[in-house]
Design a protein around this motif. Structure first.
Motif, PDB file in Angstrom:
ATOM      1  N   THR A  96      45.440  50.392  48.361  1.00 18.84           N
ATOM      2  CA  THR A  96      45.647  51.374  47.811  1.00 18.84           C
ATOM      3  C   THR A  96      45.706  50.759  46.265  1.00 18.84           C
ATOM      4  O   THR A  96      45.892  49.281  46.018  1.00 18.84           O
ATOM      5  N   LEU A  97      46.122  51.525  44.954  1.00 17.98           N
ATOM      6  CA  LEU A  97      45.373  50.818  43.826  1.00 17.98           C
ATOM      7  C   LEU A  97      46.335  50.875  43.309  1.00 17.98           C
ATOM      8  O   LEU A  97      47.112  52.135  43.035  1.00 17.98           O
ATOM      9  N   ARG A  98      46.707  50.265  41.898  1.00 11.71           N
ATOM     10  CA  ARG A  98      47.654  50.882  41.046  1.00 11.71           C
ATOM     11  C   ARG A  98      47.296  49.599  40.148  1.00 11.71           C
ATOM     12  O   ARG A  98      47.100  48.790  39.909  1.00 11.71           O
ATOM     13  N   ARG A  99      47.543  50.801  38.735  1.00  9.43           N
ATOM     14  CA  ARG A  99      47.151  50.430  37.389  1.00  9.43           C
ATOM     15  C   ARG A  99      48.793  48.920  36.966  1.00  9.43           C
ATOM     16  O   ARG A  99      49.464  49.022  37.457  1.00  9.43           O
ATOM     17  N   LEU A 100      48.501  48.011  36.885  1.00 13.88           N
ATOM     18  CA  LEU A 100      50.024  47.051  36.810  1.00 13.88           C
ATOM     19  C   LEU A 100      50.789  47.078  35.685  1.00 13.88           C
ATOM     20  O   LEU A 100      51.325  47.084  34.595  1.00 13.88           O
ATOM     21  N   SER A 101      49.435  47.394  33.987  1.00 19.87           N
ATOM     22  CA  SER A 101      49.799  47.279  32.400  1.00 19.87           C
ATOM     23  C   SER A 101      48.260  47.428  31.851  1.00 19.87           C
ATOM     24  O   SER A 101      47.170  47.401  31.853  1.00 19.87           O
ATOM     25  N   PRO A 102      48.002  48.168  30.927  1.00 19.51           N
ATOM     26  CA  PRO A 102      50.127  48.478  30.341  1.00 19.51           C
ATOM     27  C   PRO A 102      50.148  49.369  31.089  1.00 19.51           C
ATOM     28  O   PRO A 102      49.389  50.220  31.955  1.00 19.51           O
ATOM     29  N   ASP A 103      51.608  49.969  30.948  1.00 16.12           N
ATOM     30  CA  ASP A 103      51.730  51.104  31.486  1.00 16.12           C
ATOM     31  C   ASP A 103      51.497  51.241  32.636  1.00 16.12           C
ATOM     32  O   ASP A 103      50.527  51.824  33.477  1.00 16.12           O
ATOM     33  N   PHE A 158      43.873  55.230  49.300  1.00 11.40           N
ATOM     34  CA  PHE A 158      42.133  55.646  49.645  1.00 11.40           C
ATOM     35  C   PHE A 158      41.754  55.284  50.534  1.00 11.40           C
ATOM     36  O   PHE A 158      42.612  53.929  51.474  1.00 11.40           O
ATOM     37  N   ALA A 159      41.012  55.809  51.244  1.00  6.52           N
ATOM     38  CA  ALA A 159      40.474  55.152  52.738  1.00  6.52           C
ATOM     39  C   ALA A 159      38.829  54.698  52.238  1.00  6.52           C
ATOM     40  O   ALA A 159      37.912  55.666  52.133  1.00  6.52           O
ATOM     41  N   LEU A 160      38.659  54.379  53.353  1.00  3.97           N
ATOM     42  CA  LEU A 160      36.341  53.722  52.729  1.00  3.97           C
ATOM     43  C   LEU A 160      35.978  54.570  53.696  1.00  3.97           C
ATOM     44  O   LEU A 160      36.052  54.703  54.868  1.00  3.97           O
ATOM     45  N   ILE A 216      46.341  42.216  51.821  1.00 10.46           N
ATOM     46  CA  ILE A 216      45.559  41.540  51.111  1.00 10.46           C
ATOM     47  C   ILE A 216      45.811  42.234  49.535  1.00 10.46           C
ATOM     48  O   ILE A 216      44.889  43.013  49.831  1.00 10.46           O
ATOM     49  N   PRO A 217      46.040  41.166  48.970  1.00 11.66           N
ATOM     50  CA  PRO A 217      46.214  42.696  47.452  1.00 11.66           C
ATOM     51  C   PRO A 217      45.414  41.366  46.681  1.00 11.66           C
ATOM     52  O   PRO A 217      45.813  40.202  46.941  1.00 11.66           O
ATOM     53  N   ILE A 218      44.917  41.989  45.845  1.00 12.63           N
ATOM     54  CA  ILE A 218      43.439  41.830  45.468  1.00 12.63           C
ATOM     55  C   ILE A 218      44.152  41.979  43.855  1.00 12.63           C
ATOM     56  O   ILE A 218      44.455  43.137  42.864  1.00 12.63           O
ATOM     57  N   HIS A 219      44.104  40.976  42.925  1.00 14.57           N
ATOM     58  CA  HIS A 219      45.456  41.680  41.404  1.00 14.57           C
ATOM     59  C   HIS A 219      44.171  40.808  40.461  1.00 14.57           C
ATOM     60  O   HIS A 219      43.563  40.170  40.322  1.00 14.57           O
ATOM     61  N   PHE A 220      43.264  41.615  39.265  1.00 13.60           N
ATOM     62  CA  PHE A 220      41.870  41.697  38.747  1.00 13.60           C
ATOM     63  C   PHE A 220      42.415  42.128  37.275  1.00 13.60           C
ATOM     64  O   PHE A 220      43.660  43.255  36.953  1.00 13.60           O
ATOM     65  N   GLY A 221      41.444  41.977  36.156  1.00 15.27           N
ATOM     66  CA  GLY A 221      41.635  42.187  35.354  1.00 15.27           C
ATOM     67  C   GLY A 221      40.507  43.042  34.572  1.00 15.27           C
ATOM     68  O   GLY A 221      38.877  42.574  34.956  1.00 15.27           O
ATOM     69  N   VAL A 222      40.649  44.017  33.999  1.00 18.80           N
ATOM     70  CA  VAL A 222      39.387  44.818  33.622  1.00 18.80           C
ATOM     71  C   VAL A 222      39.454  44.604  31.767  1.00 18.80           C
ATOM     72  O   VAL A 222      40.512  44.918  31.661  1.00 18.80           O
ATOM     73  N   PHE A 225      45.039  45.655  50.314  1.00 17.14           N
ATOM     74  CA  PHE A 225      44.159  46.482  51.040  1.00 17.14           C
ATOM     75  C   PHE A 225      44.900  46.473  52.762  1.00 17.14           C
ATOM     76  O   PHE A 225      45.567  45.289  52.460  1.00 17.14           O
ATOM     77  N   HIS A 226      45.043  47.423  53.517  1.00 17.43           N
ATOM     78  CA  HIS A 226      46.188  46.807  54.570  1.00 17.43           C
ATOM     79  C   HIS A 226      45.281  46.778  55.440  1.00 17.43           C
ATOM     80  O   HIS A 226      44.492  47.158  56.386  1.00 17.43           O
TER      81      HIS A 226
END
Length: 115
Positions: A24-31, A38-40, A85-91, A63-64
């Motif tokens: 699963t993908l989600r934007r944390l901030s802003p908004d 998704f499935a690979l 497995i959570p991966i937090h990253f910035g764009v 990642f599940h």
């Protein structure tokens, strides 16, 4: 040029791409946004955001892992060592290609910013 976000997961226990691994993908901030699933594909790859959908901010890919590994027939303990497995990253540059690889086994993982 519009940027994009892609992932590639490799299953080191099987020596293949992690075909069917759900994330699963989600934007944390802003908004903050609601998670999108998704499935690979057969090679363990997916394009998550493209065509202007990638914006500056902080994101999480979850990642599940245990669900995937059990579906592949691995006998995991209960509870598994790595459930998700959570991966937090910035764009910082929405015009760039952000690639998030995951190298996965039942007892460890590695990730980095690929290109």
């Amino acid at each position: 040029m519009a940027g994009k976000l892609t992932v590639h997961a490799l299953d080191t226990a099987r020596g293949t791409g992690a075909s069917g691994l759900r994330l699963t993908l989600r934007r944390l901030s802003p908004d903050a946004s609601e998670p999108v699933s998704f499935a690979l594909d057969d090679g363990g790859r997916a394009t998550l955001l493209e065509n202007g959908a990638l914006t500056v901010g902080r994101y999480e890919i979850l990642f599940h892992a245990a669900e995937y590994q059990r579906s592949c027939g691995l006998d995991l303990p209960e509870p598994p060592f790595l459930e998700n497995i959570p991966i937090h990253f910035g764009v910082a540059d929405a015009s760039s290609h952000y690639h998030v690889p995951l190298i996965l086994s039942p007892y460890g993982y590695s990730t980095y910013r690929g290109g």
